[in-house]
Design an enzyme around this catalytic site. Structure first.
Site, PDB file in Angstrom:
ATOM      1  CB  CYS A 168      -1.989  12.018 -18.204  1.00 24.24           C
ATOM      2  SG  CYS A 168      -3.055  13.068 -18.939  1.00 24.24           S
ATOM      3  CG  ASP A 196       7.863   3.584   0.615  1.00 22.56           C
ATOM      4  OD1 ASP A 196       8.437   2.769   0.095  1.00 22.56           O
ATOM      5  OD2 ASP A 196       7.610   3.727   1.708  1.00 22.56           O
ATOM      6  N   GLY A 238       2.854  -4.443   8.933  1.00 21.19           N
ATOM      7  CA  GLY A 238       2.945  -3.085   9.186  1.00 21.19           C
ATOM      8  C   GLY A 238       1.786  -2.305   8.539  1.00 21.19           C
ATOM      9  CD  GLN A 276      -2.428  -1.367   2.829  1.00 20.66           C
ATOM     10  OE1 GLN A 276      -3.350  -0.665   2.935  1.00 20.66           O
ATOM     11  NE2 GLN A 276      -1.857  -1.858   3.467  1.00 20.66           N
ATOM     12  CG  HIS A 316      -3.122   2.239  -1.689  1.00 20.73           C
ATOM     13  ND1 HIS A 316      -3.091   2.413  -0.230  1.00 20.73           N
ATOM     14  CD2 HIS A 316      -4.239   1.815  -2.159  1.00 20.73           C
ATOM     15  CE1 HIS A 316      -4.145   1.778   0.157  1.00 20.73           C
ATOM     16  NE2 HIS A 316      -4.736   1.224  -0.985  1.00 20.73           N
TER      17      HIS A 316
HETATM   18  P1  OAD Z   1      -1.269   3.157   9.012  1.00 16.18           P
HETATM   19  O1  OAD Z   1      -0.655   4.191   9.263  1.00 16.18           O
HETATM   20  O2  OAD Z   1      -2.784   3.184   8.958  1.00 16.18           O
HETATM   21  O3  OAD Z   1      -0.584   1.788   9.853  1.00 16.18           O
HETATM   22  C1  OAD Z   1       0.755   1.671  10.350  1.00 16.18           C
HETATM   23  C2  OAD Z   1       0.667   0.357  10.962  1.00 16.18           C
HETATM   24  O4  OAD Z   1       1.959  -0.104  11.009  1.00 16.18           O
HETATM   25  C3  OAD Z   1      -0.046   0.264  12.336  1.00 16.18           C
HETATM   26  O5  OAD Z   1      -0.612  -0.752  12.533  1.00 16.18           O
HETATM   27  C4  OAD Z   1       1.357   0.507  13.341  1.00 16.18           C
HETATM   28  O6  OAD Z   1       1.060  -0.236  14.455  1.00 16.18           O
HETATM   29  C5  OAD Z   1       2.281  -0.315  12.427  1.00 16.18           C
HETATM   30  N1  OAD Z   1       3.656  -0.159  12.566  1.00 16.18           N
HETATM   31  C6  OAD Z   1       4.203   1.238  13.053  1.00 16.18           C
HETATM   32  N2  OAD Z   1       5.559   0.985  13.085  1.00 16.18           N
HETATM   33  C7  OAD Z   1       5.883  -0.117  12.796  1.00 16.18           C
HETATM   34  C8  OAD Z   1       7.139  -1.027  12.880  1.00 16.18           C
HETATM   35  N3  OAD Z   1       8.203  -0.420  13.084  1.00 16.18           N
HETATM   36  N4  OAD Z   1       7.063  -2.529  12.535  1.00 16.18           N
HETATM   37  C9  OAD Z   1       5.850  -3.013  12.342  1.00 16.18           C
HETATM   38  N5  OAD Z   1       4.594  -2.156  12.072  1.00 16.18           N
HETATM   39  C10 OAD Z   1       4.543  -1.111  12.642  1.00 16.18           C
HETATM   40  O7  OAD Z   1      -0.600   2.677   7.513  1.00 16.18           O
HETATM   41  P2  OAD Z   1      -1.513   1.866   6.429  1.00 16.18           P
HETATM   42  O8  OAD Z   1      -2.134   0.645   7.127  1.00 16.18           O
HETATM   43  O9  OAD Z   1      -0.342   1.377   5.358  1.00 16.18           O
HETATM   44  O10 OAD Z   1      -3.294   5.154   1.408  1.00 16.18           O
HETATM   45  O11 OAD Z   1      -2.336   2.709   5.730  1.00 16.18           O
HETATM   46  C11 OAD Z   1      -3.177   2.165   4.900  1.00 16.18           C
HETATM   47  C12 OAD Z   1      -3.387   3.245   3.747  1.00 16.18           C
HETATM   48  O12 OAD Z   1      -4.023   4.520   4.390  1.00 16.18           O
HETATM   49  C13 OAD Z   1      -2.082   3.941   3.214  1.00 16.18           C
HETATM   50  O13 OAD Z   1      -1.662   3.247   1.958  1.00 16.18           O
HETATM   51  C14 OAD Z   1      -2.650   5.500   2.770  1.00 16.18           C
HETATM   52  C15 OAD Z   1      -3.306   5.642   3.674  1.00 16.18           C
HETATM   53  O14 OAD Z   1      -4.828   6.248   3.378  1.00 16.18           O
HETATM   54  C16 OAD Z   1      -3.006   6.187   0.508  1.00 16.18           C
HETATM   55  O15 OAD Z   1      -2.063   6.754   0.399  1.00 16.18           O
HETATM   56  C17 OAD Z   1      -3.872   5.968  -0.881  1.00 16.18           C
END
Ligand code: OAD
Length: 232
Positions: A117, A94, A175, A91, A109
């Protein structure tokens, strides 16, 4: 975990946290100071393109100062050495998985280092800042926007992902908070088709109860340990 051949891995912002890329929902998360609807929706882009473009320009510029961590590197080794099918669905927008060496990779994503475009749908590799009304190199329309899947838009390569989930013997989520669909539902799809399911996360995700097993801790420790246990 015996008899595993086909693996699907889902990663989220937590896999890049130890590379100092901010997560979305944790303390210090990316949304603090920016409401999600101010930067990550088609309406926000139409209303304030300067803000949305600048927001993603900052994220893109930050990529030059971050490096893949032990979790990215372990997943890249798994990709290189795993003899069965493997699909890494991220997701994250980067480029740390590909810089670590992952190849069987889908950015569902979108990608910071790509411009989309809005007129012709062409995607162009993009390194620098992207001002609003930049011309598309393909059709010439001044309609390039960040190649990010906004809320309400369809993620990339869903058919390929669904197919891989249906054939998976093992689904591993790393993560991610499990707050955003459709990715949050992949565990249920994989289970439905008979896969084993494993979560590696710092805290239990919203969908934690769906997983056969949850291991809690930092990805930089848990992922290399898990990859090491696969016997490759
Ligand atoms: P979140 O910020 O919602 O969740 C990050 C998760 O990583 C949390 O459950 C943390 O507990 C965990 N975490 C943090 N540090 C960690 C570490 N060192 N090791 C392991 N786990 C760790 O991020 P996403 O679930 O990726 O969409 O969010 C989903 C989507 O929401 C993203 O792709 C983005 C956003 O809207 C778009 O940009 C389209």
């Amino acid at each position: 975990m015996t008899g595993i051949r086909n693996i699907v891995i889902l990663t989220g912002a937590g896999v890049s946290a130890e590379s100092s890329v901010a997560t979305f929902r944790g303390p210090g998360g990316l949304w603090e100071g920016h409401r999600v609807e101010d930067v990550c929706t088609p309406r926000a882009l139409a209303r304030d393109p300067e803000l949305v473009h600048r927001f993603y320009d900052e994220r893109r510029a930050k990529l030059t100062s971050v490096e893949p961590n032990a979790a990215h590197r372990a997943l890249a080794r798994l990709d290189r050495e795993w003899p069965g099918e493997l699909l890494l669905v991220t997701q994250n927008v980067d480029d740390l998985h590909e810089r670590a060496g992952s190849r069987r990779l889908v950015h569902m994503h979108g990608e910071l280092k790509s411009a989309l475009c809005a007129a012709c749908g062409n995607r162009t590799a993009w390194e620098d800042s992207l001002p609003p009304e930049t011309e598309c190199p393909d059709c010439g329309t001044p309609a390039l926007r960040p190649d990010i899947v906004f809320f309400g838009e369809m993620p990339y390569q869903m058919e390929r992902i669904e197919r891989a989930l249906a054939e998976a013997d093992l689904f591993v989520s790393i993560g991610t908070s499990g707050a955003v669909y459709p990715a949050a539902g992949f565990v249920q799809t994989a289970r439905y088709h008979g896969a084993e399911t494993l979560e590696l996360n710092l805290d239990p995700s919203e969908g934690s109860a769906w997983f056969g097993e949850s291991r809690l801790g930092p990805a930089g420790e848990l992922v290399p340990a898990w990859v090491g246990s696969l016997g490759i």
